[in-house]
Design an enzyme around this catalytic site. Structure first.
Site, PDB file in Angstrom:
ATOM      1  N   GLY A   1       0.178  -3.043   0.810  1.00 29.93           N
ATOM      2  CA  GLY A   1       1.323  -2.712   1.573  1.00 29.93           C
ATOM      3  C   GLY A   1       1.743  -1.141   1.300  1.00 29.93           C
ATOM      4  O   GLY A   1       2.726  -0.613   2.133  1.00 29.93           O
ATOM      5  N   ASN A   2       1.528  -0.772   0.116  1.00 28.80           N
ATOM      6  CA  ASN A   2       2.138   0.391  -0.350  1.00 28.80           C
ATOM      7  C   ASN A   2       1.500   1.786   0.229  1.00 28.80           C
ATOM      8  O   ASN A   2       0.107   1.633   0.299  1.00 28.80           O
ATOM      9  CB  ASN A   2       2.233   0.465  -2.062  1.00 28.80           C
ATOM     10  CG  ASN A   2       2.960   1.601  -2.560  1.00 28.80           C
ATOM     11  OD1 ASN A   2       2.892   2.680  -2.196  1.00 28.80           O
ATOM     12  ND2 ASN A   2       3.861   1.285  -3.472  1.00 28.80           N
ATOM     13  N   ALA A   3       2.018   2.548   0.613  1.00 31.20           N
ATOM     14  CA  ALA A   3       1.429   3.604   1.463  1.00 31.20           C
ATOM     15  C   ALA A   3       0.956   4.940   0.552  1.00 31.20           C
ATOM     16  O   ALA A   3       0.584   6.023   1.177  1.00 31.20           O
ATOM     17  CB  ALA A   3       2.179   4.268   2.622  1.00 31.20           C
TER      18      ALA A   3
ATOM     19  N   SER B   1       7.255   4.965  -1.127  1.00 29.87           N
ATOM     20  CA  SER B   1       6.036   4.688  -0.377  1.00 29.87           C
ATOM     21  C   SER B   1       5.748   3.124  -0.356  1.00 29.87           C
ATOM     22  O   SER B   1       4.753   2.805   0.214  1.00 29.87           O
ATOM     23  CB  SER B   1       4.690   5.148  -1.169  1.00 29.87           C
ATOM     24  OG  SER B   1       4.759   4.754  -2.438  1.00 29.87           O
TER      25      SER B   1
END
Length: 174
Positions: free
Chosen positions: A47-49, A148
């Site tokens: 889920g971290n961009a 992020s």
């Protein structure tokens, strides 16, 4: 006080820096989350961009590459990674749960990076601790980035992308 079924916070430690003598841009996070710690990789939570955002900044697909290649591509573009916190007690992965943080000596660290021109902070916690440690340094550009993390959902992916593009002029050629 712990709630029923709640585990006590445990001490979590950050990773070594991913830098070299040609690092021009250093991106500082706060402290790796649980998924990253389990995998031994920066920004490992799906889920971290981070990798998608950095891919946009670099104009490369980083998400589709193995982790070692991602780090290699960042170094080739003179981008380094590290965290402002060495270790801390934290239940889960949220920065708001960090307690008893042991901070890094960022001032001494950046003094050992001769090509460093820009420090970017990935999120509010990194900026708060990092700016305090680094202080004002003539010629060093400091950039605050929206986190992020997928937990920072109040900002759209496109808005994050737009803010992260502030780093693009500071990226080295491949």
């Amino acid at each position: 006080m712990l709630r029923p079924g709640q585990m006590p916070a445990r001490r979590k430690a950050a990773f070594p820096p991913s830098v070299d003598e040609s690092t021009r841009l250093l991106i500082l996070g706060s402290l790796p989350g649980d998924a990253s710690i389990r995998q031994g990789e920066y920004y490992a939570h799906r889920g971290n961009a981070f990798w998608a955002l950095m891919g946009d900044v670099l104009g490369e697909d980083l998400r589709g590459q193995p982790y070692a290649m991602r780090l290699k591509r960042l170094k080739a573009r003179r981008v380094g990674l590290w965290d402002v916190i060495e270790s801390a007690d934290r239940e889960g992965s949220l920065d708001s749960a960090i307690r008893g943080a042991e901070l890094r000596d960022l001032a001494a660290f950046i003094d050992r990076l001769p090509a460093l021109e820009v420090v970017a902070f990935n999120g509010r916690t990194a900026a708060l601790h990092g700016r305090r440690q680094i202080g004002l340094r003539p010629g060093l550009v400091l950039i605050d980035l929206p986190s992020s993390s997928g937990a920072f959902a109040s900002m759209s992916r496109e808005a994050k992308r737009s803010a992260w593009m502030a780093m693009a002029p500071h990226i080295g050629d491949a």
